[in-house]
Design a protein around this motif. Structure first.
Motif, PDB file in Angstrom:
ATOM      1  N   ALA A 263      23.677   4.353  -4.378  1.00 45.67           N
ATOM      2  CA  ALA A 263      22.417   3.616  -4.337  1.00 45.67           C
ATOM      3  C   ALA A 263      21.570   4.022  -3.126  1.00 45.67           C
ATOM      4  CB  ALA A 263      22.689   2.112  -4.321  1.00 45.67           C
ATOM      5  N   HIS A 264      22.209   4.178  -1.980  1.00 44.61           N
ATOM      6  CA  HIS A 264      21.457   4.579  -0.790  1.00 44.61           C
ATOM      7  C   HIS A 264      20.932   6.009  -0.913  1.00 44.61           C
ATOM      8  CE1 HIS A 264      21.953   1.006   1.625  1.00 44.61           C
ATOM      9  NE2 HIS A 264      23.258   0.985   1.377  1.00 44.61           N
ATOM     10  N   ALA A 265      21.700   6.870  -1.601  1.00 48.30           N
ATOM     11  CA  ALA A 265      21.227   8.238  -1.821  1.00 48.30           C
ATOM     12  C   ALA A 265      20.043   8.279  -2.781  1.00 48.30           C
ATOM     13  CB  ALA A 265      22.369   9.099  -2.360  1.00 48.30           C
ATOM     14  N   LEU A 266      19.872   7.218  -3.563  1.00 51.75           N
ATOM     15  CA  LEU A 266      18.823   7.169  -4.588  1.00 51.75           C
ATOM     16  C   LEU A 266      17.544   6.476  -4.117  1.00 51.75           C
ATOM     17  CD1 LEU A 266      21.057   6.190  -7.654  1.00 51.75           C
ATOM     18  CD2 LEU A 266      19.760   8.312  -7.442  1.00 51.75           C
ATOM     19  N   LYS A 267      17.384   6.281  -2.823  1.00 49.41           N
ATOM     20  CA  LYS A 267      16.260   5.466  -2.342  1.00 49.41           C
ATOM     21  C   LYS A 267      14.905   5.998  -2.817  1.00 49.41           C
ATOM     22  CE  LYS A 267      16.082   7.775   2.168  1.00 49.41           C
ATOM     23  NZ  LYS A 267      16.126   7.591   3.638  1.00 49.41           N
ATOM     24  N   ASP A 268      14.744   7.324  -2.854  1.00 57.31           N
ATOM     25  CA  ASP A 268      13.462   7.877  -3.311  1.00 57.31           C
ATOM     26  C   ASP A 268      13.264   7.639  -4.800  1.00 57.31           C
ATOM     27  OD1 ASP A 268      12.885   8.740  -0.763  1.00 57.31           O
ATOM     28  OD2 ASP A 268      13.649  10.774  -1.087  1.00 57.31           O
ATOM     29  N   ARG A 269      14.329   7.799  -5.568  1.00 56.21           N
ATOM     30  CA  ARG A 269      14.223   7.561  -7.013  1.00 56.21           C
ATOM     31  C   ARG A 269      14.064   6.073  -7.319  1.00 56.21           C
ATOM     32  NH1 ARG A 269      14.950  11.296 -10.855  1.00 56.21           N
ATOM     33  NH2 ARG A 269      15.687  13.371 -10.290  1.00 56.21           N
ATOM     34  N   ILE A 270      14.672   5.212  -6.507  1.00 56.15           N
ATOM     35  CA  ILE A 270      14.474   3.768  -6.688  1.00 56.15           C
ATOM     36  C   ILE A 270      13.012   3.424  -6.487  1.00 56.15           C
ATOM     37  CG2 ILE A 270      14.972   1.510  -5.670  1.00 56.15           C
ATOM     38  CD1 ILE A 270      17.837   2.444  -5.208  1.00 56.15           C
ATOM     39  N   ALA A 271      12.406   4.033  -5.460  1.00 51.57           N
ATOM     40  CA  ALA A 271      10.974   3.804  -5.216  1.00 51.57           C
ATOM     41  C   ALA A 271      10.133   4.303  -6.381  1.00 51.57           C
ATOM     42  CB  ALA A 271      10.557   4.501  -3.920  1.00 51.57           C
ATOM     43  N   ALA A 272      10.592   5.403  -7.023  1.00 52.12           N
ATOM     44  CA  ALA A 272       9.855   5.951  -8.168  1.00 52.12           C
ATOM     45  C   ALA A 272      10.187   5.215  -9.466  1.00 52.12           C
ATOM     46  CB  ALA A 272      10.171   7.438  -8.319  1.00 52.12           C
ATOM     47  N   GLY A 273      11.281   4.420  -9.443  1.00 49.06           N
ATOM     48  CA  GLY A 273      11.647   3.626 -10.617  1.00 49.06           C
ATOM     49  C   GLY A 273      12.521   4.331 -11.630  1.00 49.06           C
ATOM     50  N   ASP A 274      13.097   5.504 -11.305  1.00 51.70           N
ATOM     51  CA  ASP A 274      13.925   6.214 -12.283  1.00 51.70           C
ATOM     52  C   ASP A 274      15.326   6.520 -11.755  1.00 51.70           C
ATOM     53  OD1 ASP A 274      13.299   8.113 -10.399  1.00 51.70           O
ATOM     54  OD2 ASP A 274      12.702   9.665 -11.832  1.00 51.70           O
ATOM     55  N   ALA A 275      15.836   5.657 -10.862  1.00 53.36           N
ATOM     56  CA  ALA A 275      17.185   5.833 -10.328  1.00 53.36           C
ATOM     57  C   ALA A 275      18.212   5.340 -11.342  1.00 53.36           C
ATOM     58  CB  ALA A 275      17.341   5.075  -9.013  1.00 53.36           C
ATOM     59  N   CYS A 276      19.340   6.034 -11.405  1.00 52.54           N
ATOM     60  CA  CYS A 276      20.373   5.660 -12.373  1.00 52.54           C
ATOM     61  C   CYS A 276      21.764   5.913 -11.801  1.00 52.54           C
ATOM     62  CB  CYS A 276      20.199   6.452 -13.671  1.00 52.54           C
ATOM     63  SG  CYS A 276      21.435   6.056 -14.928  1.00 52.54           S
ATOM     64  N   ILE A 277      22.621   4.916 -11.917  1.00 54.41           N
ATOM     65  CA  ILE A 277      24.042   5.043 -11.607  1.00 54.41           C
ATOM     66  C   ILE A 277      24.808   4.760 -12.894  1.00 54.41           C
ATOM     67  CG2 ILE A 277      26.004   4.086 -10.337  1.00 54.41           C
ATOM     68  CD1 ILE A 277      24.096   3.394  -8.067  1.00 54.41           C
ATOM     69  N   THR A 278      25.746   5.620 -13.225  1.00 59.87           N
ATOM     70  CA  THR A 278      26.568   5.436 -14.425  1.00 59.87           C
ATOM     71  C   THR A 278      28.006   5.148 -14.017  1.00 59.87           C
ATOM     72  OG1 THR A 278      25.185   6.944 -15.715  1.00 59.87           O
ATOM     73  CG2 THR A 278      27.385   6.487 -16.567  1.00 59.87           C
ATOM     74  N   LEU A 279      28.561   4.076 -14.566  1.00 57.91           N
ATOM     75  CA  LEU A 279      29.975   3.759 -14.401  1.00 57.91           C
ATOM     76  C   LEU A 279      30.676   4.143 -15.703  1.00 57.91           C
ATOM     77  CD1 LEU A 279      29.695   0.241 -12.717  1.00 57.91           C
ATOM     78  CD2 LEU A 279      30.018   2.441 -11.591  1.00 57.91           C
ATOM     79  N   ARG A 280      31.504   5.182 -15.646  1.00 57.95           N
ATOM     80  CA  ARG A 280      32.140   5.705 -16.861  1.00 57.95           C
ATOM     81  C   ARG A 280      33.657   5.641 -16.716  1.00 57.95           C
ATOM     82  NH1 ARG A 280      30.154  11.407 -17.862  1.00 57.95           N
ATOM     83  NH2 ARG A 280      28.368  10.262 -18.706  1.00 57.95           N
ATOM     84  N   THR A 281      34.326   5.114 -17.727  1.00 57.07           N
ATOM     85  CA  THR A 281      35.790   5.074 -17.719  1.00 57.07           C
ATOM     86  C   THR A 281      36.327   5.867 -18.896  1.00 57.07           C
ATOM     87  OG1 THR A 281      35.864   3.009 -19.008  1.00 57.07           O
ATOM     88  CG2 THR A 281      35.854   2.810 -16.603  1.00 57.07           C
ATOM     89  N   ARG A 282      37.404   6.608 -18.630  1.00 57.10           N
ATOM     90  CA  ARG A 282      38.067   7.392 -19.655  1.00 57.10           C
ATOM     91  C   ARG A 282      39.571   7.411 -19.359  1.00 57.10           C
ATOM     92  NH1 ARG A 282      33.759   6.821 -21.500  1.00 57.10           N
ATOM     93  NH2 ARG A 282      32.336   8.378 -22.419  1.00 57.10           N
ATOM     94  N   VAL A 283      40.337   7.816 -20.371  1.00 55.49           N
ATOM     95  CA  VAL A 283      41.764   8.068 -20.186  1.00 55.49           C
ATOM     96  C   VAL A 283      41.985   9.572 -20.183  1.00 55.49           C
ATOM     97  CG1 VAL A 283      44.040   7.923 -21.255  1.00 55.49           C
ATOM     98  CG2 VAL A 283      42.597   5.903 -21.158  1.00 55.49           C
TER      99      VAL A 283
END
Length: 365
Positions: A263-283
């Protein structure tokens, strides 16, 4: 295509009972006789070649190696007691697939007419070496942190105490007590840092049944509460993943540290409104940690579309006090790695501009 010759079922069964423990290994292993014929192939080798051990029994192993003369020479050296262990890189032939680059190790056994051939896929060897480096690094970090924290803690208490006494003596000098207040405040901040450094090594894990998706949902809620605008947290879950034994709070903290960093690495994209973090689980199946093979492992990805990890710290991101952002403590990834390693797992990172993927791997029952 290499030829195959069947052997009698009794011979295969007898070898199987003698070498059954080899099936627990993730590396490809064959037991051969002095003529180089396969007496036993473990499950990993069966899977790699694409044939059963019953079919491979009695076949010269050299037929499945792209440089058979090297194996013949190695066997001759072993028979002549010139070498105890011989190593070299070669390729293993496979049915309907390209040859697999492997690091081959030929070793003698207690039986005079039997040799063990271990083949470690070079990609897997690189992974094992990387895991060993991470484990060694974590152990070195642990010792460094403990020693450094204790060395800091003792004089820090003296500095804070002296500053408080001086503050009392200067109670009528507000212009000077500002300085003593700064000393006390900074001493408290350093004390808090020391406590955070020592915390994961003081507390033993509290084990219980863990649902990894409850962990992810808790982290998602916290992140969205802190960053309510401009950031999406996408769920991509494999709901078939079973519960496992672990410390729920430590795992929440580990995943939260990764998500916070993202989230902190995305500060510029958060300001632009297109920041995304994906939580993905797999086996993931048939996974190796260290030199142990596990049938199943949890694979949890924390992926962001930020600028990526700076090149100058890519190899050091799990070191304590190394941070890629201004004002960062440099402890988040170190602690996350520690918490995951307490679950026999590890964290890996794959980063490039626009895509950073921190992957948590934890063995499953």
């Amino acid at each position: 295509m290499p030829t195959t010759r069947a052997r009698r079922g009794g011979e295969v069964g007898a070898a199987g009972s003698a070498y059954a423990a080899l099936d627990l290994l993730a590396t490809l292993v064959a037991v051969i006789d002095d003529d180089g014929r396969i007496q036993y192939a473990n499950h990993a080798l069966e899977d790699a070649i694409g044939l059963s051990r019953r079919t491979l029994a009695g076949v010269p192993l050299a037929e499945w190696i792209t440089q058979p003369e090297l194996l013949h020479n190695a066997l001759a050296g072993a028979r002549g007691h010139e070498y105890a262990v011989i190593r070299y890189d070669t390729h293993l032939k496979r049915l309907m697939r390209a040859p697999l680059p492997v690091h081959l190790v030929l070793a003698s056994t207690e039986a005079a007419d039997r040799r063990i051939v271990e083949m470690l896929p070079l990609e897997q060897q690189a992974r094992l070496e990387r895991e060993e480096r991470l484990l060694e690094q974590a152990q070195a970090n642990k010792e460094l942190i403990r020693n450094l924290a204790h060395e800091i803690k003792n004089p820090l208490g003296g500095i804070r105490g002296a500053a408080q006494l001086l503050q009392m003596e200067l109670a009528d000098r507000e212009d000077l007590t500002e300085y003593t207040a700064v000393i006390v405040h900074e001493a408290d901040r350093l004390q808090s840092l020391v406590d955070r450094l020592l915390a994961p090594h003081r507390r033993a894990p509290v084990m219980g049944d863990v649902n990894i998706h409850e962990v992810c949902e808790r982290v998602r809620t916290i992140i969205l509460a802190e960053f309510p605008r401009g950031l999406r947290v996408v769920r991509d879950y494999d709901t078939s993943i079973p519960e496992f034994r672990g410390d729920r709070e430590l795992l929440i903290q580990a995943v939260l540290n990764l998500a916070h960093n993202a989230a902190h690495a995305l500060k510029d994209r958060i300001a632009a409104g297109d920041a995304c973090i994906t939580l993905r689980t797999r086996v993931q199946r048939q996974v190796t940690f260290g030199k142990r093979r596990f049938r199943l492992a949890l694979e949890l990805h924390v992926i962001d579309n930020g600028p990526g990890v700076p090149e100058d710290i890519k190899d050091r991101i799990f070191y304590p006090l190394v941070s890629g952002r201004e004002g960062g403590s440099g402890l988040g990834l170190t602690l996350a790695q520690t918490f995951v390693q307490q679950h026999q797992g590890l964290i890996e990172c794959d980063s490039r501009p626009g895509h950073t993927d921190f992957k948590i791997l934890i063995p499953l029952p």
